[in-house]
Write a protein that holds these residues in place. Structure first.
Motif, PDB file in Angstrom:
ATOM      1  N   VAL A  52     -38.299  20.865  -7.247  1.00 29.67           N
ATOM      2  CA  VAL A  52     -37.785  19.911  -6.259  1.00 29.67           C
ATOM      3  C   VAL A  52     -38.907  19.527  -5.300  1.00 29.67           C
ATOM      4  CG1 VAL A  52     -36.177  19.604  -4.343  1.00 29.67           C
ATOM      5  CG2 VAL A  52     -35.452  20.850  -6.388  1.00 29.67           C
ATOM      6  N   PHE A  53     -39.005  18.243  -5.000  1.00 31.79           N
ATOM      7  CA  PHE A  53     -39.948  17.747  -4.003  1.00 31.79           C
ATOM      8  C   PHE A  53     -39.176  17.347  -2.749  1.00 31.79           C
ATOM      9  CE2 PHE A  53     -42.564  17.512  -7.658  1.00 31.79           C
ATOM     10  CZ  PHE A  53     -43.880  17.445  -7.234  1.00 31.79           C
ATOM     11  N   SER A  54     -39.743  17.647  -1.590  1.00 30.72           N
ATOM     12  CA  SER A  54     -39.145  17.196  -0.336  1.00 30.72           C
ATOM     13  C   SER A  54     -40.212  16.562   0.537  1.00 30.72           C
ATOM     14  CB  SER A  54     -38.482  18.363   0.402  1.00 30.72           C
ATOM     15  OG  SER A  54     -39.428  19.356   0.742  1.00 30.72           O
ATOM     16  N   PHE A  55     -39.779  15.618   1.359  1.00 37.19           N
ATOM     17  CA  PHE A  55     -40.680  14.854   2.222  1.00 37.19           C
ATOM     18  C   PHE A  55     -40.257  14.986   3.677  1.00 37.19           C
ATOM     19  CE2 PHE A  55     -40.920  12.876  -1.875  1.00 37.19           C
ATOM     20  CZ  PHE A  55     -42.189  12.332  -1.985  1.00 37.19           C
ATOM     21  N   ASP A  56     -41.227  15.119   4.561  1.00 42.36           N
ATOM     22  CA  ASP A  56     -41.017  15.009   6.002  1.00 42.36           C
ATOM     23  C   ASP A  56     -42.052  14.006   6.491  1.00 42.36           C
ATOM     24  OD1 ASP A  56     -40.716  15.254   8.742  1.00 42.36           O
ATOM     25  OD2 ASP A  56     -40.581  17.437   8.709  1.00 42.36           O
ATOM     26  N   VAL A  57     -41.592  12.842   6.921  1.00 39.52           N
ATOM     27  CA  VAL A  57     -42.497  11.747   7.259  1.00 39.52           C
ATOM     28  C   VAL A  57     -42.253  11.311   8.697  1.00 39.52           C
ATOM     29  CG1 VAL A  57     -43.342   9.470   6.577  1.00 39.52           C
ATOM     30  CG2 VAL A  57     -42.355  10.993   4.854  1.00 39.52           C
TER      31      VAL A  57
ATOM     32  N   LYS B 265     -48.719  19.141 -10.676  1.00 34.60           N
ATOM     33  CA  LYS B 265     -47.821  19.168  -9.526  1.00 34.60           C
ATOM     34  C   LYS B 265     -48.581  19.011  -8.210  1.00 34.60           C
ATOM     35  CE  LYS B 265     -46.086  22.932  -7.893  1.00 34.60           C
ATOM     36  NZ  LYS B 265     -45.337  24.193  -7.670  1.00 34.60           N
ATOM     37  N   GLY B 266     -49.655  19.782  -8.036  1.00 36.17           N
ATOM     38  CA  GLY B 266     -50.431  19.684  -6.806  1.00 36.17           C
ATOM     39  C   GLY B 266     -51.052  18.316  -6.639  1.00 36.17           C
ATOM     40  N   TRP B 267     -51.577  17.785  -7.720  1.00 39.71           N
ATOM     41  CA  TRP B 267     -52.174  16.440  -7.692  1.00 39.71           C
ATOM     42  C   TRP B 267     -51.129  15.393  -7.321  1.00 39.71           C
ATOM     43  CZ3 TRP B 267     -50.684  12.655 -11.335  1.00 39.71           C
ATOM     44  CH2 TRP B 267     -51.434  11.469 -11.313  1.00 39.71           C
ATOM     45  N   ALA B 268     -49.939  15.494  -7.890  1.00 41.68           N
ATOM     46  CA  ALA B 268     -48.894  14.501  -7.631  1.00 41.68           C
ATOM     47  C   ALA B 268     -48.416  14.565  -6.185  1.00 41.68           C
ATOM     48  CB  ALA B 268     -47.720  14.725  -8.585  1.00 41.68           C
ATOM     49  N   ALA B 269     -48.235  15.769  -5.649  1.00 40.84           N
ATOM     50  CA  ALA B 269     -47.791  15.909  -4.266  1.00 40.84           C
ATOM     51  C   ALA B 269     -48.848  15.415  -3.292  1.00 40.84           C
ATOM     52  CB  ALA B 269     -47.441  17.370  -3.971  1.00 40.84           C
TER      53      ALA B 269
ATOM     54  N   SER C 287     -45.533  15.612   5.425  1.00 40.13           N
ATOM     55  CA  SER C 287     -45.472  16.876   4.707  1.00 40.13           C
ATOM     56  C   SER C 287     -44.765  16.615   3.387  1.00 40.13           C
ATOM     57  CB  SER C 287     -44.696  17.928   5.509  1.00 40.13           C
ATOM     58  OG  SER C 287     -44.423  19.065   4.705  1.00 40.13           O
ATOM     59  N   VAL C 288     -45.442  16.910   2.278  1.00 43.31           N
ATOM     60  CA  VAL C 288     -44.832  16.800   0.952  1.00 43.31           C
ATOM     61  C   VAL C 288     -44.833  18.191   0.340  1.00 43.31           C
ATOM     62  CG1 VAL C 288     -44.919  15.766  -1.342  1.00 43.31           C
ATOM     63  CG2 VAL C 288     -45.610  14.429   0.659  1.00 43.31           C
ATOM     64  N   ASN C 289     -43.635  18.673   0.029  1.00 43.89           N
ATOM     65  CA  ASN C 289     -43.450  20.017  -0.497  1.00 43.89           C
ATOM     66  C   ASN C 289     -42.993  19.918  -1.945  1.00 43.89           C
ATOM     67  OD1 ASN C 289     -42.289  22.553  -1.239  1.00 43.89           O
ATOM     68  ND2 ASN C 289     -41.972  23.055   0.911  1.00 43.89           N
ATOM     69  N   GLY C 290     -43.812  20.406  -2.855  1.00 38.56           N
ATOM     70  CA  GLY C 290     -43.451  20.424  -4.269  1.00 38.56           C
ATOM     71  C   GLY C 290     -43.251  21.846  -4.741  1.00 38.56           C
ATOM     72  N   GLY C 291     -41.997  22.303  -4.774  1.00 37.90           N
ATOM     73  CA  GLY C 291     -41.714  23.651  -5.231  1.00 37.90           C
ATOM     74  C   GLY C 291     -42.355  24.742  -4.405  1.00 37.90           C
ATOM     75  N   GLY C 292     -42.525  24.508  -3.102  1.00 38.98           N
ATOM     76  CA  GLY C 292     -43.112  25.506  -2.219  1.00 38.98           C
ATOM     77  C   GLY C 292     -44.583  25.328  -1.948  1.00 38.98           C
ATOM     78  N   ASP C 293     -45.234  24.441  -2.678  1.00 37.78           N
ATOM     79  CA  ASP C 293     -46.638  24.112  -2.417  1.00 37.78           C
ATOM     80  C   ASP C 293     -46.677  22.828  -1.597  1.00 37.78           C
ATOM     81  OD1 ASP C 293     -47.382  26.320  -3.918  1.00 37.78           O
ATOM     82  OD2 ASP C 293     -47.473  25.163  -5.774  1.00 37.78           O
TER      83      ASP C 293
ATOM     84  N   ALA D 208     -50.795  26.538  -1.058  1.00 39.01           N
ATOM     85  CA  ALA D 208     -50.192  26.769  -2.376  1.00 39.01           C
ATOM     86  C   ALA D 208     -50.148  28.256  -2.668  1.00 39.01           C
ATOM     87  CB  ALA D 208     -50.981  26.050  -3.461  1.00 39.01           C
ATOM     88  N   THR D 209     -49.065  28.686  -3.297  1.00 39.92           N
ATOM     89  CA  THR D 209     -48.892  30.094  -3.657  1.00 39.92           C
ATOM     90  C   THR D 209     -48.602  30.223  -5.145  1.00 39.92           C
ATOM     91  OG1 THR D 209     -48.038  30.681  -1.463  1.00 39.92           O
ATOM     92  CG2 THR D 209     -47.518  32.179  -3.272  1.00 39.92           C
TER      93      THR D 209
END
Length: 245
Positions: free
Chosen positions: A4-9, A94-98, A114-120, A161-162
């Motif tokens: 899941v991706f989430s955005f805070d803009v 994933k990291g590149w896309a986020a 802030s773009v969060n892709g699966g916790g990264d 990233a973790t």
């Protein structure tokens, strides 16, 4: 991409930023269509089967494969874009896309992203006046607790990233054996400017193990890290303290 991706803009002209957000989301869906190894019709799946050449794929495919090759070179092979002998660039996509999504929103005028892709997470700008972005790092031994809090104070861009076994089990592969990486680590969190790289470095360092992984991460410019072992030992790079808060 199986997550899941989430955005805070924050900030910017609302209509312009809203359009950019819609574009960023559409791009993420397109990335999944192109790169998913679970879709038989994706360009990566067709590339693996020999139905397409890299030149016949979207330009982003060549870009990602070049990034993966660079990550493999810089990690001395501990990061790889191959799985069971076949091309599989999902470890870097994933990291590149986020990261790309976050930069697209910044280019549209957002003052904080802030773009969060699966916790990264890729962070840009600030969420408000005199207030930096802060990211909690989960404690793999104490569910619901934090091992640390990373602050983006004083920098325009920061990524966190973790890689580890707490959320998805033993999914990280040792590229030298082709089997699940067996190390003394439970989690590696890497902090740096761009998510493309810190995501790859977290994966590579986990496969190396705590001692070799920490030494290697210390050698990388603009990178700090937190490593947690199965014995509840916390190891950090020398400059991590200035990124906590």
């Amino acid at each position: 991409m199986g997550t899941v991706f989430s955005f805070d803009v924050r900030g910017g002209e609302p209509a312009v930023v809203r359009t950019a957000l819609e574009e960023a989301i559409a791009r993420l869906h397109r990335v999944d269509e192109v790169f998913s190894t679970y879709r038989e019709d994706s360009q990566i799946s067709r590339l693996v089967r020999g139905e397409l050449t890299v030149e016949e794929c979207d330009p982003e495919v060549a870009e990602v494969l070049e990034l993966g090759a660079e990550a493999e070179r810089l990690s001395d092979g501990w990061f790889s874009t191959r799985y069971e002998g076949q091309l599989d660039p999902t470890g870097i996509v994933k990291g590149w896309a986020a990261e790309r999504a976050a930069l697209h929103l910044v280019a549209a005028g957002a003052s904080g992203v802030s773009v969060n892709g699966g916790g990264d997470v890729q962070l840009c700008g600030v969420p408000g006046p005199h207030r930096p972005w802060r990211v909690g790092v989960s404690d793999p031994l104490r569910p619901g607790s934090l091992a640390a809090v990373v602050s983006a104070a004083g920098v325009a861009e920061l990524a966190v990233a973790t890689s580890g076994t707490a959320e998805r089990g033993a999914h990280i592969v040792d590229p030298r054996t082709g089997k699940s990486a067996v190390t003394d680590l439970l989690a590696v969190t890497v902090v740096g400017p761009r998510l493309t790289w810190v995501d790859a470095w977290a994966t590579a360092a986990f496969a190396m193990g705590s001692r070799a992984g920490l030494d290697w991460l210390e050698s990388l410019p603009d990178v700090e890290a937190l490593l947690i072992t199965a014995g509840d030992e916390v190891r950090c790079t020398g400059g991590l303290a200035r990124r906590l808060g």
